[in-house]
Enzyme design. Structure first.
Site, mmCIF file in Angstrom:
data_model
loop_
_atom_site.group_PDB
_atom_site.id
_atom_site.type_symbol
_atom_site.label_atom_id
_atom_site.label_comp_id
_atom_site.label_asym_id
_atom_site.label_seq_id
_atom_site.Cartn_x
_atom_site.Cartn_y
_atom_site.Cartn_z
ATOM 1 N N CYS A 50 0.671 -1.283 -0.132
ATOM 2 C CA CYS A 50 -0.163 0.018 0.063
ATOM 3 C C CYS A 50 0.824 1.267 0.025
ATOM 4 C CB CYS A 50 -0.971 -0.006 1.254
ATOM 5 S SG CYS A 50 -0.103 -0.030 2.668
ATOM 6 N N GLU A 114 6.964 -0.862 11.614
ATOM 7 C CA GLU A 114 5.999 -1.953 11.477
ATOM 8 C C GLU A 114 6.575 -3.296 10.934
ATOM 9 O OE1 GLU A 114 4.305 -2.846 8.643
ATOM 10 O OE2 GLU A 114 4.881 -1.545 6.870
ATOM 11 N N GLN A 120 5.355 -8.892 3.641
ATOM 12 C CA GLN A 120 5.327 -8.567 2.342
ATOM 13 C C GLN A 120 6.626 -8.808 1.640
ATOM 14 O OE1 GLN A 120 3.890 -4.674 3.431
ATOM 15 N NE2 GLN A 120 1.819 -5.256 3.139
ATOM 16 N N GLY A 189 -14.305 -5.214 3.901
ATOM 17 C CA GLY A 189 -13.131 -6.057 3.421
ATOM 18 C C GLY A 189 -12.864 -6.797 4.728
ATOM 19 N N MET A 193 -5.506 -6.409 6.510
ATOM 20 C CA MET A 193 -5.605 -4.973 7.142
ATOM 21 C C MET A 193 -6.838 -4.767 8.118
ATOM 22 S SD MET A 193 -3.014 -3.271 5.976
ATOM 23 C CE MET A 193 -3.035 -1.320 5.745
#
Length: 435
Positions: A50, A114, A120, A189, A193
């Site tokens: 993102c 983070e 990822q 969603g 996330m």
């Protein structure tokens, strides 16, 4: 061989640019294969999240590698190269490796420290490895980087009270409303996330949470974990009418919450609504932000919420940067020991010397050639050389990590007529460059 990184992130490009340059998960393998077929590209991994789209590649030459990476990006997203170029950054060799270490450890994230980015990067590497677009260099590099990042998060406090984009979204809600007691929240969603957001909402006093997802079974699975309700996707607006806070994070490539529909909804709604869009591409039309009492935040708006990291975090970052420099030096020491880098560069120089001799001969035999014709012939000749050398170079890299690597490399040098002097000269130049 050179390591080259090209990309754009939250530092270099606003969200309206980043959302146009995201690789869809379903197209990752095709993108890797397509890029691998470009001239100059020997290995590649694509990281698309993102907050960033980055390509880590091994190229035969820096300047041609830069061009073909840009061309691939422009072609893949069907955009003019000139339009995306201002937002791109490039890192070469030590800078590229240093950058990857920082990214994977969370030091380059919107939210400092983070941990989501580690997963990822690991996923991006695994996909590239399965697709066979990595080789000796990137396999080693990504394994080292992932191992380092795991140690960082285990042994330091960089991710203490773990913050993420989802955490920031919840903090925005708390700042706007104060207490979240008795607030009604809708999550659109049911991916990672949304799950992180629910984890951060735990203990915030919210008793009324509804999850909406196009695939209802995914929403039900998440709802069961957090004692939430499930709403029908086709009845989304009815749930939004009752919501105080809406978090939106789907994989949709087009906005699913439209300005016209929200205009009508807000005219009927008795209270204001906080809508936090953490999707990329964005899931909520930007024009919704002009609707009265519709408070819209996107990923870039969350930056201010999480920028005030503690002094302890900043101290840890400085320590880690020093450690990363050591890791980077160790990686390039390992690369030198492969013994193939000087061989590859000697091979390229020999091929280019042969081209130069051929071009001089051509000029003498065809004195009528115009300057433009001469340049074009030279370019085509160099292109043929690059294509001819691409496969032998890839094979040599793989030979370098086999049991009989030394013998294989010697055979390779014999086949291509490379003397020890040719290779030694390159080794000295390489040592001077990195010293």
């Amino acid at each position: 061989m050179f390591i080259l990184t090209m990309g754009l992130n939250h530092h270099t490009a606003p969200i309206d640019i980043r959302e146009k340059l995201v690789f869809k998960e379903t197209e990752e393998e095709m993108a890797l294969v397509t890029l691998q077929q470009e001239k100059s590209i020997l290995e590649n991994v694509i990281i698309s999240t993102c907050n960033r789209t980055e390509i880590v590649a091994v190229v035969d030459q820096i300047h041609t590698g830069r061009y073909y990476l840009k061309r691939f990006m422009a072609n893949w997203f069907q955009m003019d190269m000139e339009k995306i170029e201002p937002y791109l950054f490039f890192h070469e060799e030590t800078e590229a490796v240093n950058h990857l270490y920082k990214v994977t450890a969370g030091l380059d994230s919107l939210v400092l420290g983070e941990t989501q980015i580690l997963g990822q990067v690991k996923h991006a590497f695994e996909i590239a490895k399965q697709t066979e677009t990595t080789g000796t260099l990137l396999n080693k590099l990504f394994r080292e980087v992932v191992t380092f990042a795991k140690k960082v998060h285990h042994h330091t406090k960089i991710n203490e009270n773990a913050v993420s984009v989802s955490y920031a979204a919840v903090e925005v809600a708390k700042k706007l409303y104060g207490s979240l007691d008795n607030k009604k929240i809708v999550l659109v969603g049911a991916g990672e996330m949304s799950e992180l957001a629910l984890q951060n909402l735990a203990g915030s006093g919210i008793a009324d949470i509804t999850i909406i997802n196009r695939t209802k079974s995914n929403a039900e699975l998440l709802a069961n974990q957090f004692q939430a309700k499930v709403g029908a996707y086709e009845n989304m607006n009815e749930h939004l009418m009752l919501a105080d806070i809406v978090l939106v994070s789907t994989s949709a490539t087009e906005p699913i919450i439209k300005q016209a529909a929200m205009q009508d909804l807000m005219e009927q709604k008795a209270s204001s609504m906080l809508v936090i869009d953490i999707g990329l591409p964005r899931n909520v039309e930007h024009d919704c932000s002009y609707i009265p009492n519709f408070h819209l935040y996107d990923i870039d708006d969350l930056a201010g919420v999480v920028s005030a990291n503690s002094l302890e975090r900043q101290r840890i970052v400085l320590e880690l940067e020093n450690t990363i420099e050591v890791e980077v030096r160790n990686f390039f020491e390992w690369e030198k020991q492969l013994g193939v880098v000087p061989v590859i560069r000697a091979l390229r120089e020999k091929a280019l010397d042969m081209q130069e001799v051929a071009m001089t001969s051509l000029e003498n035999k065809l004195p009528g050639l115009t300057e433009r014709e001469y340049i074009q012939i030279g370019k085509h000749m160099k292109s043929i050389i690059n294509q001819m050398l691409k496969q032998p170079i890839s094979e040599l890299k793989e030979m370098s990590v086999e049991e009989d690597a030394t013998t294989s490399i010697e055979h390779f040098k014999r086949i291509f007529g490379l003397s020890e002097t040719d290779v030694t000269v390159i080794e000295k130049e390489q040592a001077e460059t990195r010293s």
